[in-house]
Design a protein around this motif. Structure first.
Motif, PDB file in Angstrom:
ATOM      1  N   PHE B 426       0.857  -1.184   0.000  1.00  0.00           N
ATOM      2  CA  PHE B 426       0.000   0.000   0.000  1.00  0.00           C
ATOM      3  C   PHE B 426       0.887   1.226   0.000  1.00  0.00           C
ATOM      4  O   PHE B 426       1.628   1.461   0.950  1.00  0.00           O
ATOM      5  CB  PHE B 426      -0.891   0.018   1.248  1.00  0.00           C
ATOM      6  N   LEU B 427       0.818   1.977  -1.071  1.00  0.00           N
ATOM      7  CA  LEU B 427       1.621   3.199  -1.150  1.00  0.00           C
ATOM      8  C   LEU B 427       0.698   4.351  -1.526  1.00  0.00           C
ATOM      9  O   LEU B 427       0.248   4.458  -2.672  1.00  0.00           O
ATOM     10  CB  LEU B 427       2.728   3.031  -2.196  1.00  0.00           C
ATOM     11  N   GLY B 428       0.402   5.173  -0.550  1.00  0.00           N
ATOM     12  CA  GLY B 428      -0.465   6.323  -0.788  1.00  0.00           C
ATOM     13  C   GLY B 428       0.347   7.605  -0.787  1.00  0.00           C
ATOM     14  O   GLY B 428       1.536   7.604  -0.462  1.00  0.00           O
ATOM     15  N   ILE B 429      -0.313   8.676  -1.150  1.00  0.00           N
ATOM     16  CA  ILE B 429       0.375   9.974  -1.154  1.00  0.00           C
ATOM     17  C   ILE B 429      -0.383  11.000  -0.291  1.00  0.00           C
ATOM     18  O   ILE B 429       0.003  12.157  -0.201  1.00  0.00           O
ATOM     19  CB  ILE B 429       0.540  10.510  -2.591  1.00  0.00           C
ATOM     20  N   GLY B 430      -1.466  10.575   0.361  1.00  0.00           N
ATOM     21  CA  GLY B 430      -2.238  11.472   1.218  1.00  0.00           C
ATOM     22  C   GLY B 430      -1.522  11.735   2.530  1.00  0.00           C
ATOM     23  O   GLY B 430      -0.762  10.898   3.012  1.00  0.00           O
ATOM     24  N   GLY B 431      -1.757  12.908   3.107  1.00  0.00           N
ATOM     25  CA  GLY B 431      -1.122  13.283   4.368  1.00  0.00           C
ATOM     26  C   GLY B 431      -1.884  12.719   5.559  1.00  0.00           C
ATOM     27  O   GLY B 431      -2.988  12.208   5.422  1.00  0.00           O
ATOM     28  N   PRO B 432      -1.282  12.825   6.757  1.00  0.00           N
ATOM     29  CA  PRO B 432      -1.894  12.218   7.946  1.00  0.00           C
ATOM     30  C   PRO B 432      -3.133  12.985   8.430  1.00  0.00           C
ATOM     31  O   PRO B 432      -3.903  12.464   9.212  1.00  0.00           O
ATOM     32  CB  PRO B 432      -0.776  12.307   8.986  1.00  0.00           C
ATOM     33  N   ASP B 433      -3.326  14.198   7.955  1.00  0.00           N
ATOM     34  CA  ASP B 433      -4.424  15.040   8.444  1.00  0.00           C
ATOM     35  C   ASP B 433      -5.418  15.354   7.322  1.00  0.00           C
ATOM     36  O   ASP B 433      -6.078  16.385   7.323  1.00  0.00           O
ATOM     37  CB  ASP B 433      -3.867  16.336   9.044  1.00  0.00           C
ATOM     38  N   ASP B 434      -5.554  14.433   6.379  1.00  0.00           N
ATOM     39  CA  ASP B 434      -6.408  14.705   5.215  1.00  0.00           C
ATOM     40  C   ASP B 434      -7.907  14.568   5.502  1.00  0.00           C
ATOM     41  O   ASP B 434      -8.735  15.005   4.698  1.00  0.00           O
ATOM     42  CB  ASP B 434      -6.040  13.757   4.052  1.00  0.00           C
ATOM     43  N   ALA B 435      -8.267  13.932   6.624  1.00  0.00           N
ATOM     44  CA  ALA B 435      -9.676  13.747   7.005  1.00  0.00           C
ATOM     45  C   ALA B 435     -10.515  13.017   5.956  1.00  0.00           C
ATOM     46  O   ALA B 435     -11.610  13.462   5.617  1.00  0.00           O
ATOM     47  CB  ALA B 435     -10.330  15.095   7.365  1.00  0.00           C
ATOM     48  N   PRO B 436     -10.011  11.879   5.455  1.00  0.00           N
ATOM     49  CA  PRO B 436     -10.885  11.074   4.611  1.00  0.00           C
ATOM     50  C   PRO B 436     -12.081  10.644   5.464  1.00  0.00           C
ATOM     51  O   PRO B 436     -11.916  10.436   6.668  1.00  0.00           O
ATOM     52  CB  PRO B 436     -10.022   9.861   4.251  1.00  0.00           C
ATOM     53  N   HIS B 437     -13.260  10.561   4.897  1.00  0.00           N
ATOM     54  CA  HIS B 437     -14.520  10.203   5.578  1.00  0.00           C
ATOM     55  C   HIS B 437     -15.076  11.346   6.431  1.00  0.00           C
ATOM     56  O   HIS B 437     -16.235  11.309   6.815  1.00  0.00           O
ATOM     57  CB  HIS B 437     -14.410   8.959   6.467  1.00  0.00           C
ATOM     58  N   GLY B 438     -14.280  12.344   6.771  1.00  0.00           N
ATOM     59  CA  GLY B 438     -14.759  13.431   7.619  1.00  0.00           C
ATOM     60  C   GLY B 438     -15.097  14.661   6.801  1.00  0.00           C
ATOM     61  O   GLY B 438     -15.111  14.635   5.566  1.00  0.00           O
ATOM     62  N   GLN B 439     -15.402  15.756   7.525  1.00  0.00           N
ATOM     63  CA  GLN B 439     -15.630  17.027   6.853  1.00  0.00           C
ATOM     64  C   GLN B 439     -14.273  17.600   6.398  1.00  0.00           C
ATOM     65  O   GLN B 439     -13.245  17.321   6.993  1.00  0.00           O
ATOM     66  CB  GLN B 439     -16.296  18.040   7.796  1.00  0.00           C
ATOM     67  N   ASN B 440     -14.320  18.422   5.368  1.00  0.00           N
ATOM     68  CA  ASN B 440     -13.130  19.118   4.874  1.00  0.00           C
ATOM     69  C   ASN B 440     -11.992  18.166   4.500  1.00  0.00           C
ATOM     70  O   ASN B 440     -10.821  18.430   4.784  1.00  0.00           O
ATOM     71  CB  ASN B 440     -12.633  20.154   5.894  1.00  0.00           C
ATOM     72  N   GLU B 441     -12.351  17.042   3.869  1.00  0.00           N
ATOM     73  CA  GLU B 441     -11.313  16.163   3.318  1.00  0.00           C
ATOM     74  C   GLU B 441     -10.466  16.968   2.356  1.00  0.00           C
ATOM     75  O   GLU B 441     -10.972  17.811   1.606  1.00  0.00           O
ATOM     76  CB  GLU B 441     -11.966  14.980   2.573  1.00  0.00           C
ATOM     77  N   LYS B 442      -9.146  16.713   2.377  1.00  0.00           N
ATOM     78  CA  LYS B 442      -8.251  17.460   1.490  1.00  0.00           C
ATOM     79  C   LYS B 442      -7.056  16.614   1.091  1.00  0.00           C
ATOM     80  O   LYS B 442      -6.785  15.560   1.679  1.00  0.00           O
ATOM     81  CB  LYS B 442      -7.785  18.753   2.173  1.00  0.00           C
ATOM     82  N   LEU B 443      -6.343  17.091   0.090  1.00  0.00           N
ATOM     83  CA  LEU B 443      -5.027  16.554  -0.271  1.00  0.00           C
ATOM     84  C   LEU B 443      -4.178  17.799  -0.506  1.00  0.00           C
ATOM     85  O   LEU B 443      -4.652  18.746  -1.139  1.00  0.00           O
ATOM     86  CB  LEU B 443      -5.144  15.712  -1.551  1.00  0.00           C
ATOM     87  N   SER B 444      -2.959  17.807   0.018  1.00  0.00           N
ATOM     88  CA  SER B 444      -2.166  19.029  -0.227  1.00  0.00           C
ATOM     89  C   SER B 444      -1.657  19.033  -1.661  1.00  0.00           C
ATOM     90  O   SER B 444      -1.424  17.980  -2.262  1.00  0.00           O
ATOM     91  CB  SER B 444      -1.003  19.132   0.766  1.00  0.00           C
ATOM     92  N   ARG B 445      -1.503  20.225  -2.206  1.00  0.00           N
ATOM     93  CA  ARG B 445      -0.964  20.364  -3.567  1.00  0.00           C
ATOM     94  C   ARG B 445       0.422  19.729  -3.643  1.00  0.00           C
ATOM     95  O   ARG B 445       0.749  19.036  -4.602  1.00  0.00           O
ATOM     96  CB  ARG B 445      -0.908  21.855  -3.938  1.00  0.00           C
ATOM     97  N   PHE B 446       1.237  19.930  -2.584  1.00  0.00           N
ATOM     98  CA  PHE B 446       2.587  19.356  -2.540  1.00  0.00           C
ATOM     99  C   PHE B 446       2.521  17.835  -2.668  1.00  0.00           C
ATOM    100  O   PHE B 446       3.198  17.231  -3.486  1.00  0.00           O
ATOM    101  CB  PHE B 446       3.278  19.754  -1.222  1.00  0.00           C
ATOM    102  N   ASN B 447       1.652  17.214  -1.843  1.00  0.00           N
ATOM    103  CA  ASN B 447       1.566  15.745  -1.896  1.00  0.00           C
ATOM    104  C   ASN B 447       1.054  15.255  -3.244  1.00  0.00           C
ATOM    105  O   ASN B 447       1.490  14.215  -3.742  1.00  0.00           O
ATOM    106  CB  ASN B 447       0.648  15.225  -0.783  1.00  0.00           C
ATOM    107  N   PHE B 448       0.139  16.010  -3.826  1.00  0.00           N
ATOM    108  CA  PHE B 448      -0.420  15.606  -5.121  1.00  0.00           C
ATOM    109  C   PHE B 448       0.672  15.623  -6.200  1.00  0.00           C
ATOM    110  O   PHE B 448       0.828  14.650  -6.958  1.00  0.00           O
ATOM    111  CB  PHE B 448      -1.581  16.536  -5.478  1.00  0.00           C
ATOM    112  N   ILE B 449       1.454  16.672  -6.229  1.00  0.00           N
ATOM    113  CA  ILE B 449       2.489  16.807  -7.267  1.00  0.00           C
ATOM    114  C   ILE B 449       3.684  15.883  -6.985  1.00  0.00           C
ATOM    115  O   ILE B 449       4.101  15.094  -7.847  1.00  0.00           O
ATOM    116  CB  ILE B 449       2.973  18.279  -7.368  1.00  0.00           C
ATOM    117  N   GLU B 450       4.184  15.931  -5.745  1.00  0.00           N
ATOM    118  CA  GLU B 450       5.349  15.090  -5.420  1.00  0.00           C
ATOM    119  C   GLU B 450       4.948  13.620  -5.398  1.00  0.00           C
ATOM    120  O   GLU B 450       5.757  12.739  -5.700  1.00  0.00           O
ATOM    121  CB  GLU B 450       5.960  15.512  -4.069  1.00  0.00           C
TER     122      GLU B 450
END
Lengths: 465, 465
Positions: B426-450
């Protein structure tokens, strides 16, 4: 009594009007439907003017509801006065309704009046639009000849959420609008059995919100399950401390002020035609928690009860969601009987829940609010108003009136009595199985038509006393 | 690595594509949104074809959901194969999302990708649309020069509700589609800390519905409060028997099969850059139930947990409703760890709840169902796939990979391993504070590009091993 030649015409127009009134989604608990409640009040005012009533729409300003600032619906004060020598009867009713959605399990669309096998299904048919309309139709019919008494009306649109503004208005108008009122008749009740009845008491209500806040955001139950104090399990714990399996309330002191029923009332319970089996069949109930008619009636009218209504903020939709909700609000209410005081009940509940929560040792935050406070009401039943009520029932239905207290809450009962000192009576025309507040609320066509005659007969009896 | 002249162009098109993907409300738990899930699958198929992939959309027939018969979304099987001498990597990802409504407390519209301070907010950005897109963008970039390995894809649209149809498909295609696959990479995970990491284990999940039926219709709490056995208080009682205040599961035997973490893993926990304080601040948590980093990581990855998600059928809207709900369904789930077996857990839960309900002596009816059954997964971490993963992280981020197990469930992990016998990571690129399943789910631009570069580097490393 109604002139026979009017009966058929009324049957047709009454149904049409009821359909029109039911179609208005006047749910006072929903901030998005406030406009509908206001529209309903104006429609009723228009109908009153057609009966030559003088109508005042008392504006009550605005309120905050679920984050929206919205207008309150006006209260209708109206009068049809002809002869100061005749007594004056004031009718109270409400035109707002409980929430209703087809998806909740209705067999018909709740806001589309539908007649099936002699029953008129729709939200508000029994509670309380149909009953208010029956009063107006009774007056309309009597006016074809002559209205035997003076009539006043106080109709509100916030009954289902605590009658905001009404209590103050009654106080403010006590020496004006209410000064020449002799009797107050509340329509917002129904019969205990298939036998027509009169209500002389209602339970009060304290409706509580207990909020538990954990994190400030919902959490993923995979990432956080097992390492956080979950707000929902704290709330479940608190709600589980409220009643035992047979419905006994576990809050210390809650039964202390309760006055048991009188000997006369015990006789009423014995004579009652309340049919537990019929109710069980109608609502698909396996058992009541008590086995005899007398016990059931005593418990539901003379003792407090606590019901847990649900949880806001947790996952409540169909399907699955693997969420740890951040903030959850449990909703429960306690029905009060004489001589329980809302302020005392609030203290008992708050102290108890805080103590229980401390025992739990959770770092989460709780907040307890009582959002509805309504006193119980109990009337003396030996005056002319109750005599006229009994006679009217005898006249229209050729049977003795059933005398009873109800388990529900119409807060205005105790308030009318306390403030105005006038004799008040609850006389409804809804049947015992109408399911107000539930799915498939209905009023039977028979009760709607004969109930219209009952209100007409009541006014005639009061004139002759 | 990416050719520098491509970077800027990619940044622009990547954002545009992510916005387009997030805008599709592919919530697999909602029967009304099934069309959106299907539309999402077709959009991904189109993108794969643009990368010269051979794409098969495997139709799975229909399912019954909340009373509706609706089509299942197809599963995508795709391949870009050039050289049989090169290894073949198969990427797994999912394109459905958890439910999301603005009213649940989002700061932005959940299906409208919104960039604020370098973070890309929107449902599915991190779980898992953003990560799938990063894989496709990595391949797109590598293709400008030459794709160093053969690539296959298996993308589904039912992950959030239990991956219906996927497991059977993996079994059916084991000797065809999977026969020449060397490595399986699952994108559906995120980092444990700000340090890039590799997941070698996931918890399983058993999601339970416990339904209590009282009457067949909702009842008025005034008329029936105190004289009926209320379904909601029965359910609250049952839910309260599941966990104690610190989250310890009270179901007998539930911890019996649990395998404690190895010594090597304890070292990972010690070395981890997991930042409890940062998580607490981000989610507004007062405390974790454990105080050290090691304990928190151990508990949430190596031990089971039970979360109560909510109640369906009770009153859950804002405001008040004086209802005794007829039928209520409590929803909770248990995360499983090696060697807990779903079938055994189902027996333990069912026996326990039935026993508790018998103790309660309620005439109401209960039904217990397990609607999601997903096994835990744990991989050996000494093969070439994990070596390539670690090297790729070192290359792109110039840091050691953080090795960890996650608390969440990606059922496909254990299934890929059991059925195909291939090495999975399992190799993901999401950060530890992305809040999947919660409100305000996000992915940082840095993590998306890198992260896009990371997937490209992984394929290059695998080619060179």
């Amino acid at each position: 009594m109604l002139h026979p030649d009017l009966e058929l015409a009324l049957k047709v127009t009454e149904m049409k009007r009821l359909k029109e009134w039911v179609a208005i989604e006047s749910d006072s608990s929903d901030s998005q439907k406030r406009g509908e409640v206001i529209r309903m009040m104006h429609l009723a005012a228009k109908k009153l003017k057609e009966l030559n009533a003088t109508v005042e729409l008392v504006e009550l300003g605005r309120q905050k509801l679920h984050g929206y600032e919205i207008p309150m619906p006006p209260i209708i004060l109206a009068r049809i006065e002809k002869n100061p020598k005749k007594p004056t009867v004031c009718f109270y009713g409400h035109l707002d309704v409980q929430p209703a959605k087809f998806e909740d399990g209705w067999s018909t669309q709740p806001y589309n009046l539908t007649e099936i096998d002699g029953n008129l299904y729709g939200r508000g048919t029994s509670d309380d639009k149909g009953q208010v309309l029956a009063v107006l139709h009774a007056i309309e019919a009597l006016q074809k000849h002559e209205l035997p008494v003076n009539v006043k009306f106080i109709f509100e649109g916030m009954e289902e959420v605590g009658s905001n503004g009404l209590f103050t208005l009654v106080e403010q108008r006590n020496n004006t609008f209410f000064s020449d009122v002799d009797y107050i008749v509340v329509t917002d009740t129904s019969w205990l059995s298939s036998k027509p009845g009169i209500t002389y008491g209602t339970r009060g209500n304290c409706y509580f919100f207990v909020e538990v806040q954990g994190a400030t955001k919902d959490l993923h139950s995979g990432s956080f399950g097992g390492v956080v104090h979950e707000a929902t399990s704290d709330l479940i714990f608190l709600l589980n401390t409220l009643v035992n399996s047979s419905g006994h309330i576990l809050i210390p002191g809650i039964y202390d002020a309760v006055v048991p029923p009188s000997e006369k009332e015990k006789e009423f319970f014995k004579k009652s035609e309340f049919n537990a089996e019929k109710i069980k069949t109608k609502f698909g109930l396996k058992n009541f928690t008590y086995s005899t008619k007398e016990e059931i009636l005593t418990r539901r009218s003379c003792y407090p009860s606590l019901s847990i209504h649900g949880i806001e903020g947790a996952f409540s939709a169909p399907g699955t969601k693997t969420v740890i909700p951040a903030k959850v609000t449990g909703k429960f209410s306690i029905r009060l009987v004489p001589n329980m005081e809302p302020s005392e009940v609030i203290n008992q509940v708050t102290d108890y829940l805080k103590e229980k929560f401390e025992e739990r040792k959770s770092p989460n935050h709780i907040a307890i609010r009582c959002v509805i406070q309504a006193k119980p009401w109990l009337s003396a039943i030996d005056g002319p108003l109750y005599l006229a009520g009994k006679r009217a029932i005898k006249k229209v239905f050729n049977t003795e009136a059933e005398m009873f207290r109800i388990g529900g809450t119409i807060p205005i009962g105790s308030h009318f009595q306390e403030v105005t000192g006038k004799s008040a009576m609850f006389l409804g025309i809804g049947g015992p199985d109408d399911a107000p507040h539930g799915q498939n609320e209905k009023l039977s066509r028979f009760n709607f038509i004969e109930g219209t005659k009952l209100y007409a007969a009541l006014l005639e009896e009061l004139a002759s006393l």
